[in-house]
Design a protein around this motif. Sequence first.
Motif, PDB file in Angstrom:
ATOM      1  N   VAL A   8       0.818  -1.106  -0.127  1.00  0.00           N
ATOM      2  CA  VAL A   8      -0.004   0.135  -0.273  1.00  0.00           C
ATOM      3  C   VAL A   8       0.831   1.099  -0.033  1.00  0.00           C
ATOM      4  CG1 VAL A   8      -1.673   1.138   1.240  1.00  0.00           C
ATOM      5  CG2 VAL A   8      -1.931  -1.203   1.309  1.00  0.00           C
ATOM      6  N   ASN A  10       0.781   5.551  -0.057  1.00  0.00           N
ATOM      7  CA  ASN A  10       0.257   6.849   0.177  1.00  0.00           C
ATOM      8  C   ASN A  10       1.233   7.749  -0.364  1.00  0.00           C
ATOM      9  OD1 ASN A  10      -1.093   9.036   1.054  1.00  0.00           O
ATOM     10  ND2 ASN A  10      -1.604   8.076   2.832  1.00  0.00           N
ATOM     11  N   LYS A  17       4.288   7.233   2.282  1.00  0.00           N
ATOM     12  CA  LYS A  17       4.111   6.313   3.297  1.00  0.00           C
ATOM     13  C   LYS A  17       3.715   4.867   2.836  1.00  0.00           C
ATOM     14  CE  LYS A  17       1.263   8.890   5.664  1.00  0.00           C
ATOM     15  NZ  LYS A  17       0.059   9.078   6.595  1.00  0.00           N
ATOM     16  N   TYR A  18       4.169   3.894   3.375  1.00  0.00           N
ATOM     17  CA  TYR A  18       4.038   2.633   2.722  1.00  0.00           C
ATOM     18  C   TYR A  18       3.697   1.221   3.879  1.00  0.00           C
ATOM     19  CZ  TYR A  18       8.934   1.379   3.849  1.00  0.00           C
ATOM     20  OH  TYR A  18      10.214   1.600   4.419  1.00  0.00           O
ATOM     21  N   GLN A  19       3.062   0.409   3.492  1.00  0.00           N
ATOM     22  CA  GLN A  19       2.888  -0.832   4.395  1.00  0.00           C
ATOM     23  C   GLN A  19       2.888  -1.864   3.381  1.00  0.00           C
ATOM     24  OE1 GLN A  19      -0.213  -1.051   7.354  1.00  0.00           O
ATOM     25  NE2 GLN A  19       0.530   0.902   8.339  1.00  0.00           N
ATOM     26  N   ARG A  28       0.697  -7.372   8.884  1.00  0.00           N
ATOM     27  CA  ARG A  28       1.615  -6.446   8.492  1.00  0.00           C
ATOM     28  C   ARG A  28       3.218  -7.009   8.394  1.00  0.00           C
ATOM     29  NH1 ARG A  28      -2.702  -4.009  10.173  1.00  0.00           N
ATOM     30  NH2 ARG A  28      -3.032  -2.022   9.364  1.00  0.00           N
ATOM     31  N   ALA A  31       6.503  -1.932   7.429  1.00  0.00           N
ATOM     32  CA  ALA A  31       5.926  -0.350   7.257  1.00  0.00           C
ATOM     33  C   ALA A  31       6.984   0.774   7.407  1.00  0.00           C
ATOM     34  CB  ALA A  31       4.867  -0.217   8.150  1.00  0.00           C
ATOM     35  N   ARG A  94      -3.353   5.032  -2.589  1.00  0.00           N
ATOM     36  CA  ARG A  94      -4.351   5.936  -2.181  1.00  0.00           C
ATOM     37  C   ARG A  94      -4.506   7.306  -3.069  1.00  0.00           C
ATOM     38  NH1 ARG A  94      -4.072  10.852   1.915  1.00  0.00           N
ATOM     39  NH2 ARG A  94      -6.003  11.455   2.374  1.00  0.00           N
ATOM     40  N   ASP A 386      -8.136   2.069   9.969  1.00  0.00           N
ATOM     41  CA  ASP A 386      -7.069   1.309   9.364  1.00  0.00           C
ATOM     42  C   ASP A 386      -7.043   1.326   8.149  1.00  0.00           C
ATOM     43  OD1 ASP A 386      -5.124  -0.320   8.634  1.00  0.00           O
ATOM     44  OD2 ASP A 386      -5.200  -1.903  10.217  1.00  0.00           O
ATOM     45  N   GLU A 387      -6.828   2.587   7.334  1.00  0.00           N
ATOM     46  CA  GLU A 387      -7.063   2.946   5.918  1.00  0.00           C
ATOM     47  C   GLU A 387      -6.078   2.217   5.340  1.00  0.00           C
ATOM     48  OE1 GLU A 387      -7.925   7.377   5.586  1.00  0.00           O
ATOM     49  OE2 GLU A 387      -6.856   7.315   7.374  1.00  0.00           O
ATOM     50  N   GLU A 388      -4.860   1.724   5.570  1.00  0.00           N
ATOM     51  CA  GLU A 388      -4.046   0.843   4.891  1.00  0.00           C
ATOM     52  C   GLU A 388      -4.686  -0.452   4.682  1.00  0.00           C
ATOM     53  OE1 GLU A 388      -3.057   2.660   7.560  1.00  0.00           O
ATOM     54  OE2 GLU A 388      -1.656   4.281   6.338  1.00  0.00           O
TER      55      GLU A 388
END
Length: 401
Positions: A8, A10, A17-19, A28, A31, A94, A386-388
């Motif tokens: 993911v 962003n 930002k990443y995960q 996970r 991150a 995103r 938890d949008e990710e």
Amino acid sequence: MSATRVLVLNSGSSSVKYQLLDMRDSSRLAAGLVERIGEETSRLRHTPLASGGETRESLGPVADHEAALKAVAEELSRDGLGLDSPELAAIGHRVVHGGRTFTEPTVIDDTVLAEIERLIPLAPLHNPANLTGIRTARALRPDLPQVAVFDTAFHTTMPESAARYAIDVATADEHRIRRYGFHGTSHAYVSRATARLLGKAPEDVNVIVLHLGNGASASAVRGGTCVDTSMGLTPLEGLVMGTRSGDIDPAVIFHLARVGGMSIDEIDTLLNKKSGLIGLCGDNDMREIRRRIDAGDEEAKLAFDIYIHRLKKYIGAYYAVLGRVDAIAFTAGVGENASEVREAAVAGLETLGLAVDGALNAVRGDEPRLVSPADARVKVAVVPTDEELEIATQAYALVKK
């Protein structure tokens, strides 16, 4: 082994930002964050969560988003989680604004890219950065499905009576002026998580979701579907926020231009960056505002009272919109952590079935929980967002169809 991992991303104007998640159990694996891209003082923080390793940090110039993603790829490779892994099923991005075009997660191709670019005037600060991240990731893994998940998508179910502004229809249509809403991935995730907390299916639950962070928004969700939300054409409308005014008489803008001699850009900066809590009392951190209140600071207390007054108005309005409310869910930084905000927001609304239990409300935790009395007609919940995970879930479901 079939591919089950989703990265993911962003991408902001100067950050990524990443995960990395494994969708077999939503765990996970890693991150991190690359910030201050394009500066000499760029920084990358990477945490290998799967191995329980310590966070690694590197300082030094990161020229652009391509360099940032290559650096991320190198960090992931050090943990055996590289972008070249056959276990990677998709990259989920995103994207802030999808207009009326994108109502669900979408596999990205050149046509989708062009449409996201066409929507830049509606999100000039966000969509360009999102596009940069997408193009860079596509260049690194052209063979891999890239999925766009839009902040606005969850709110596209609003009826026209909620989405339309009462201005000339032809003018509105020409310039795509309507209420789009934002924080959609958060509202989607939290509304479903609240239903699970109540032991019910989302289609059987009506929820008011209060996403309260530095940016703040409310939504009315009927049976899993958004029917109204507080943000509008832009994220400026609605609740009092950290630096944004929220709802304001539009004529204030004319007054500041005609009488105050301010330019459009100056007014834009005022309402987006110098208003809200920081404009009212000089602080946009709720913890500091509460500390000042406890010390007897009247300016901080007034800022808090204005914040709560607006919040109460939206709770009452969305109660009326929904007709029946099963739960109110607080989420994001302030919503999850500021017990005083939750208590004040529902104080005096007992006739609507709303109340918090003081002892439950004071407890802090990372799991969804109820903070209302056991016999409360309307449940009050704290649901960490938890949008990710929401982006990864939507992206994975799409590519696995």
